[in-house]
Scaffold this motif. Sequence first.
Motif, PDB file in Angstrom:
ATOM      1  N   VAL A  64       0.820  -1.224   0.000  1.00 55.84           N
ATOM      2  CA  VAL A  64       0.000   0.000   0.000  1.00 55.84           C
ATOM      3  C   VAL A  64       0.848   1.265   0.000  1.00 55.84           C
ATOM      4  O   VAL A  64       0.311   2.368   0.052  1.00 55.84           O
ATOM      5  N   LEU A  67       3.907   4.522   4.131  1.00 57.47           N
ATOM      6  CA  LEU A  67       3.160   5.510   4.910  1.00 57.47           C
ATOM      7  C   LEU A  67       3.432   5.317   6.394  1.00 57.47           C
ATOM      8  O   LEU A  67       3.463   4.187   6.881  1.00 57.47           O
ATOM      9  N   GLN A  72      -3.273   6.517   9.701  1.00 56.72           N
ATOM     10  CA  GLN A  72      -4.086   5.309   9.768  1.00 56.72           C
ATOM     11  C   GLN A  72      -5.260   5.331   8.789  1.00 56.72           C
ATOM     12  O   GLN A  72      -5.532   4.333   8.108  1.00 56.72           O
ATOM     13  N   ILE A  75      -4.045   4.680   5.284  1.00 62.06           N
ATOM     14  CA  ILE A  75      -3.593   3.288   5.160  1.00 62.06           C
ATOM     15  C   ILE A  75      -4.787   2.352   5.024  1.00 62.06           C
ATOM     16  O   ILE A  75      -4.819   1.482   4.148  1.00 62.06           O
ATOM     17  N   ARG A  78      -6.328   2.588   1.617  1.00 62.08           N
ATOM     18  CA  ARG A  78      -5.539   1.879   0.611  1.00 62.08           C
ATOM     19  C   ARG A  78      -5.662   0.371   0.767  1.00 62.08           C
ATOM     20  O   ARG A  78      -5.689  -0.360  -0.231  1.00 62.08           O
ATOM     21  N   VAL A  92       1.402  -4.216   4.703  1.00 65.03           N
ATOM     22  CA  VAL A  92       1.411  -2.878   5.305  1.00 65.03           C
ATOM     23  C   VAL A  92       2.670  -2.734   6.155  1.00 65.03           C
ATOM     24  O   VAL A  92       2.928  -3.563   7.032  1.00 65.03           O
ATOM     25  N   LEU A 105      -2.349   1.139  14.826  1.00 63.51           N
ATOM     26  CA  LEU A 105      -2.560   0.697  13.450  1.00 63.51           C
ATOM     27  C   LEU A 105      -2.803  -0.805  13.404  1.00 63.51           C
ATOM     28  O   LEU A 105      -3.685  -1.282  12.673  1.00 63.51           O
TER      29      LEU A 105
END
Length: 239
Positions: A64, A67, A72, A75, A78, A92, A105
């Motif tokens: 993704v 980042l 969050q 993310i 995505r 991620v 996250l």
Amino acid sequence: MTVRLLVSVRNAGEALEAAEAGADFIDLKEPADGALGALPPERIAQIVAVLRAGWRGVRISATVGDLPAHEQAEILRRVRRVAACGVDYVKVGLWPAAPAASRALLDALAACPAKVVPVLVADAGVDPALVSYALARAAFPALMLDTAQKGRGSLLQRLPLPVLAGFVEKVHAGGALAGLAGSLRADDASALRALAPDFAGFRGAVTRGERSAALDPRRVRLLRRRLAAGTRAPLAAAA
């Protein structure tokens, strides 16, 4: 143990070459845009369609982008877009700074319906507490280590082997698959077999030059053999 081979690709042509050469996992990313550089969702969907048409046994992952954990909402947006493209796993990154944001996250990712693989960026080492926190969520099929600074050597050169072995053992004990990546080289194959992760990720070692260069299927085939048999044949011997 045979370590399964993950090859990162940037387009449908490379994806087919990697699958034909024996890759177990096809990872969709843009290597020119960082450790976890993302491809446009439209291209991800196109590559998935091509692979599903002829290589149903190959697992497909996609990233993704690079980042920070505090972004969050972006993310998660995505993750949803990439998952909708039909991939098996969405990768991620978890960066070493801001552990509280990384834990938040992980909580959010654990609650989303996509199959997410957290990738711990380990240039400065492995955070055992973060690994434990991720495993305690019991929501992730795999955990990976990777590096962001690709020019500083292989993950196996940058972190002590006992640290990497401890990561693999801890992830296995937590019921997830363990993956290692980060400028891995063909010469790392025998050490990877000893570490026994479930899969190892490669890009630069299977291209015709830098990691942003075109994929070389010969190198994929040789690397697949090395991971399976622990051989050290020269790259020039690849068929």
